[in-house]
Design a protein around this motif. Structure first.
Motif, PDB file in Angstrom:
ATOM      1  N   MET A   1      -4.316  -7.413  -2.499  1.00  0.00           N
ATOM      2  CA  MET A   1      -4.812  -9.075  -2.870  1.00  0.00           C
ATOM      3  C   MET A   1      -3.855  -9.972  -2.273  1.00  0.00           C
ATOM      4  O   MET A   1      -2.767  -9.419  -1.695  1.00  0.00           O
ATOM      5  CB  MET A   1      -4.290  -9.028  -4.325  1.00  0.00           C
TER       6      MET A   1
ATOM      7  N   VAL B   1       0.911 -11.263   0.839  1.00  0.00           N
ATOM      8  CA  VAL B   1       0.207 -10.194   0.265  1.00  0.00           C
ATOM      9  C   VAL B   1       0.741  -9.740  -0.930  1.00  0.00           C
ATOM     10  O   VAL B   1       1.983  -9.799  -1.120  1.00  0.00           O
ATOM     11  CB  VAL B   1       0.696  -9.107   1.435  1.00  0.00           C
TER      12      VAL B   1
ATOM     13  N   ILE C   1      -3.996  -2.461   3.680  1.00  0.00           N
ATOM     14  CA  ILE C   1      -4.910  -3.682   4.089  1.00  0.00           C
ATOM     15  C   ILE C   1      -5.728  -3.287   5.298  1.00  0.00           C
ATOM     16  O   ILE C   1      -5.420  -2.696   6.166  1.00  0.00           O
ATOM     17  CB  ILE C   1      -4.512  -4.999   4.252  1.00  0.00           C
TER      18      ILE C   1
ATOM     19  N   ALA D   1      -8.792  -6.224   1.351  1.00  0.00           N
ATOM     20  CA  ALA D   1      -7.812  -5.243   0.307  1.00  0.00           C
ATOM     21  C   ALA D   1      -8.527  -4.071  -0.138  1.00  0.00           C
ATOM     22  O   ALA D   1      -7.821  -3.186  -0.692  1.00  0.00           O
ATOM     23  CB  ALA D   1      -7.504  -5.978  -0.820  1.00  0.00           C
ATOM     24  N   ARG D   2      -9.861  -3.854  -0.105  1.00  0.00           N
ATOM     25  CA  ARG D   2     -10.481  -2.904  -0.755  1.00  0.00           C
ATOM     26  C   ARG D   2     -11.532  -2.091   0.283  1.00  0.00           C
ATOM     27  O   ARG D   2     -12.240  -2.587   1.086  1.00  0.00           O
ATOM     28  CB  ARG D   2     -11.389  -3.010  -1.906  1.00  0.00           C
TER      29      ARG D   2
END
Length: 155
Positions: free
Chosen positions: A1, A28, A34, A60-61
């Motif tokens: 995130m 961050v 990341i 982030a995902r």
């Protein structure tokens, strides 16, 4: 995130249109891996001339990477995907950057209904996008979703 605040908003931020902001810094929030995705973005200028810009997104995902790669694949606009990983342990250590070569999906060893994204690194190792530490040897029913473009290193 990622965390931003108004003190880090660029003075010319409003030049990018309503709802868009340019930041001179972002934090961050969690020291988790990341993804960095580079792709070509095609535009047409006021004279009708076609041109391309290289854009870079930080995500982030792993699911977000998969969605973006899926959108870019038909256009052949994807240039590279890298994984930025914080050093474990000592908080003052540097991040590592690995080029990614493929995206896989595999079953979670504890629940076959959970599908995990697995990313192949250029060095032959893997990164499993999961909050729990799962070894790749534990994963079942692997299948490749995307082969990612190879990046040539410049020397």
């Amino acid at each position: 995130m990622f965390l931003t605040n108004d003190a880090n908003k660029h003075p010319l931020s409003s030049a990018y249109g309503k709802g868009n902001h340019v930041w001179i810094a972002t934090e961050v929030q969690l020291r988790l891996p990341i993804f960095m995705v580079e792709f070509a973005h095609h535009e047409v200028d006021d004279d009708g001339d076609d041109f391309s810009l290289l854009r870079t997104l930080l995500l982030a995902r792993g699911d977000d990477v998969l969605n973006l790669v899926s959108d870019l694949a038909p256009q052949k606009a994807l240039k590279s995907v890298a994984l930025l990983t914080p050093a474990s342990g000592d908080l003052g250590r540097a991040w590592s950057i690995d080029q990614l070569t493929a995206i896989w999906e595999a079953e979670d060893p504890g629940d076959s209904h959970i599908k995990l994204k697995v990313f192949s690194k250029a060095d032959g190792s893997y990164y499993v996008d999961s909050m729990s530490e799962i070894a790749t040897s534990q994963l079942r029913d692997w299948h490749q979703l995307f082969e990612l473009p190879a990046v040539q290193s410049q020397q």
